[in-house]
Design a protein around this motif. Structure first.
Motif, PDB file in Angstrom:
ATOM      1  N   ALA A  18      49.343  47.353  53.595  1.00  0.00           N
ATOM      2  CA  ALA A  18      48.458  47.823  52.530  1.00  0.00           C
ATOM      3  C   ALA A  18      48.365  46.820  51.389  1.00  0.00           C
ATOM      4  CB  ALA A  18      48.943  49.163  51.998  1.00  0.00           C
ATOM      5  N   HIS A  19      49.409  46.040  51.184  1.00  0.00           N
ATOM      6  CA  HIS A  19      49.414  45.011  50.145  1.00  0.00           C
ATOM      7  C   HIS A  19      48.976  45.552  48.792  1.00  0.00           C
ATOM      8  CE1 HIS A  19      50.237  41.960  53.100  1.00  0.00           C
ATOM      9  NE2 HIS A  19      49.223  42.347  53.802  1.00  0.00           N
ATOM     10  N   GLY A  20      49.309  46.785  48.484  1.00  0.00           N
ATOM     11  CA  GLY A  20      48.964  47.341  47.181  1.00  0.00           C
ATOM     12  C   GLY A  20      47.586  47.964  47.113  1.00  0.00           C
ATOM     13  N   LEU A  21      46.812  47.884  48.169  1.00  0.00           N
ATOM     14  CA  LEU A  21      45.496  48.517  48.193  1.00  0.00           C
ATOM     15  C   LEU A  21      45.653  49.965  48.645  1.00  0.00           C
ATOM     16  CD1 LEU A  21      43.548  45.613  49.895  1.00  0.00           C
ATOM     17  CD2 LEU A  21      43.424  46.274  47.490  1.00  0.00           C
ATOM     18  N   GLY A  22      44.790  50.840  48.151  1.00  0.00           N
ATOM     19  CA  GLY A  22      44.906  52.255  48.461  1.00  0.00           C
ATOM     20  C   GLY A  22      44.452  52.588  49.869  1.00  0.00           C
ATOM     21  N   HIS A  23      45.200  53.446  50.516  1.00  0.00           N
ATOM     22  CA  HIS A  23      44.865  53.947  51.848  1.00  0.00           C
ATOM     23  C   HIS A  23      44.284  55.351  51.737  1.00  0.00           C
ATOM     24  CE1 HIS A  23      46.977  50.856  54.152  1.00  0.00           C
ATOM     25  NE2 HIS A  23      46.482  51.413  55.231  1.00  0.00           N
ATOM     26  N   LEU A  24      43.324  55.649  52.591  1.00  0.00           N
ATOM     27  CA  LEU A  24      42.801  57.002  52.721  1.00  0.00           C
ATOM     28  C   LEU A  24      43.335  57.540  54.041  1.00  0.00           C
ATOM     29  CD1 LEU A  24      39.149  56.294  51.546  1.00  0.00           C
ATOM     30  CD2 LEU A  24      41.088  57.124  50.190  1.00  0.00           C
ATOM     31  N   ARG A  40      31.278  53.284  40.310  1.00  0.00           N
ATOM     32  CA  ARG A  40      31.645  52.055  41.023  1.00  0.00           C
ATOM     33  C   ARG A  40      31.139  52.089  42.462  1.00  0.00           C
ATOM     34  NH1 ARG A  40      37.994  51.414  40.403  1.00  0.00           N
ATOM     35  NH2 ARG A  40      37.894  53.593  41.053  1.00  0.00           N
ATOM     36  N   VAL A  41      30.929  50.898  43.002  1.00  0.00           N
ATOM     37  CA  VAL A  41      30.665  50.753  44.429  1.00  0.00           C
ATOM     38  C   VAL A  41      31.982  51.025  45.153  1.00  0.00           C
ATOM     39  CG1 VAL A  41      30.173  49.036  46.236  1.00  0.00           C
ATOM     40  CG2 VAL A  41      28.754  49.126  44.175  1.00  0.00           C
ATOM     41  N   VAL A  42      31.914  51.698  46.294  1.00  0.00           N
ATOM     42  CA  VAL A  42      33.090  51.944  47.120  1.00  0.00           C
ATOM     43  C   VAL A  42      33.021  51.004  48.319  1.00  0.00           C
ATOM     44  CG1 VAL A  42      34.319  53.629  48.542  1.00  0.00           C
ATOM     45  CG2 VAL A  42      33.225  54.362  46.410  1.00  0.00           C
ATOM     46  N   ALA A  67      39.660  41.139  40.236  1.00  0.00           N
ATOM     47  CA  ALA A  67      38.406  40.748  39.586  1.00  0.00           C
ATOM     48  C   ALA A  67      37.338  41.832  39.717  1.00  0.00           C
ATOM     49  CB  ALA A  67      37.896  39.440  40.181  1.00  0.00           C
ATOM     50  N   LEU A  68      37.427  42.635  40.772  1.00  0.00           N
ATOM     51  CA  LEU A  68      36.370  43.608  41.067  1.00  0.00           C
ATOM     52  C   LEU A  68      36.699  45.041  40.663  1.00  0.00           C
ATOM     53  CD1 LEU A  68      35.536  42.326  44.648  1.00  0.00           C
ATOM     54  CD2 LEU A  68      34.188  41.936  42.569  1.00  0.00           C
ATOM     55  N   GLU A  69      37.925  45.306  40.220  1.00  0.00           N
ATOM     56  CA  GLU A  69      38.382  46.688  40.072  1.00  0.00           C
ATOM     57  C   GLU A  69      37.541  47.554  39.137  1.00  0.00           C
ATOM     58  OE1 GLU A  69      42.422  46.931  38.731  1.00  0.00           O
ATOM     59  OE2 GLU A  69      42.085  45.474  37.139  1.00  0.00           O
ATOM     60  N   GLU A  70      36.912  46.976  38.130  1.00  0.00           N
ATOM     61  CA  GLU A  70      36.110  47.793  37.221  1.00  0.00           C
ATOM     62  C   GLU A  70      34.800  48.255  37.846  1.00  0.00           C
ATOM     63  OE1 GLU A  70      35.649  46.441  33.213  1.00  0.00           O
ATOM     64  OE2 GLU A  70      37.698  45.682  33.165  1.00  0.00           O
ATOM     65  N   ALA A  71      34.287  47.487  38.811  1.00  0.00           N
ATOM     66  CA  ALA A  71      32.980  47.809  39.394  1.00  0.00           C
ATOM     67  C   ALA A  71      33.046  48.220  40.858  1.00  0.00           C
ATOM     68  CB  ALA A  71      32.045  46.604  39.250  1.00  0.00           C
ATOM     69  N   CYS A  72      34.216  48.070  41.491  1.00  0.00           N
ATOM     70  CA  CYS A  72      34.318  48.338  42.929  1.00  0.00           C
ATOM     71  C   CYS A  72      35.674  48.950  43.256  1.00  0.00           C
ATOM     72  CB  CYS A  72      34.126  47.035  43.703  1.00  0.00           C
ATOM     73  SG  CYS A  72      34.201  47.212  45.489  1.00  0.00           S
ATOM     74  N   ARG A  73      35.647  50.076  43.941  1.00  0.00           N
ATOM     75  CA  ARG A  73      36.871  50.717  44.426  1.00  0.00           C
ATOM     76  C   ARG A  73      37.062  50.301  45.877  1.00  0.00           C
ATOM     77  NH1 ARG A  73      38.009  57.155  45.440  1.00  0.00           N
ATOM     78  NH2 ARG A  73      39.928  56.819  46.601  1.00  0.00           N
ATOM     79  N   ILE A  74      38.185  49.687  46.181  1.00  0.00           N
ATOM     80  CA  ILE A  74      38.485  49.232  47.532  1.00  0.00           C
ATOM     81  C   ILE A  74      39.527  50.164  48.137  1.00  0.00           C
ATOM     82  CG2 ILE A  74      39.399  47.352  48.947  1.00  0.00           C
ATOM     83  CD1 ILE A  74      38.462  45.427  46.692  1.00  0.00           C
TER      84      ILE A  74
END
Length: 150
Positions: A18-24, A40-42, A67-74
């Protein structure tokens, strides 16, 4: 255990892929991500967490995420854990990126054919950032088809 507090959480065990990225972890969580984000864009990465191609993509996603966290949820979705969307989104490649804005799947014209998803290895965080920034601009302008260069 990781040394960075960003990677570990007392509420969520550290997962190396996951390297710190959120899992669903469920179809419901994916649906909430698709429909619940208003500003935000998903960006959803579908694939297998332990697949080498997904692991490389996750590294690129992590690098670009700050860099993208304010405009894009990953968010990451392991299709072994959540197989519900495999047929609907034709998730047959090892790693797939899809973009959604306000519950609407965004089409991309990157000169490579498929318009609903990215299924090739992105060349690095700058290439991904450029693509995502084009997607964000197009989505905010209300475009159904976003043209970007690869």
């Amino acid at each position: 255990a990781p040394s960075s507090p960003r990677l570990a959480s007392p509420h969520r065990p550290w997962r190396p892929m996951a390297h710190g990225l959120g899992h669903l972890h469920s179809a419901w969580a994916v649906e909430q991500a698709l429909t619940g984000e208003e500003s935000r864009v998903v960006l959803l990465r579908f694939g297998h967490d332990h697949d080498p191609e997904c692991m490389l993509m996750d590294e690129v996603l992590l690098e670009a995420s700050i860099a993208l966290e304010e405009a894009c949820r990953i968010s990451l979705v392991d299709i072994k854990e959540v197989p519900d969307f495999t047929q609907q989104y034709e998730l047959y490649d090892p790693c797939t990126l899809m973009f959604v804005y306000r519950g609407r799947h965004l089409q991309l014209e990157l000169g490579l054919g498929d318009r609903y998803k990215i299924t090739w290895p992105v060349g690095g965080s700058q290439e991904l950032t450029d693509i995502v920034e084009a997607v964000i601009r197009g989505a905010r302008q209300g475009r159904d088809l976003i043209v970007a260069t690869r």
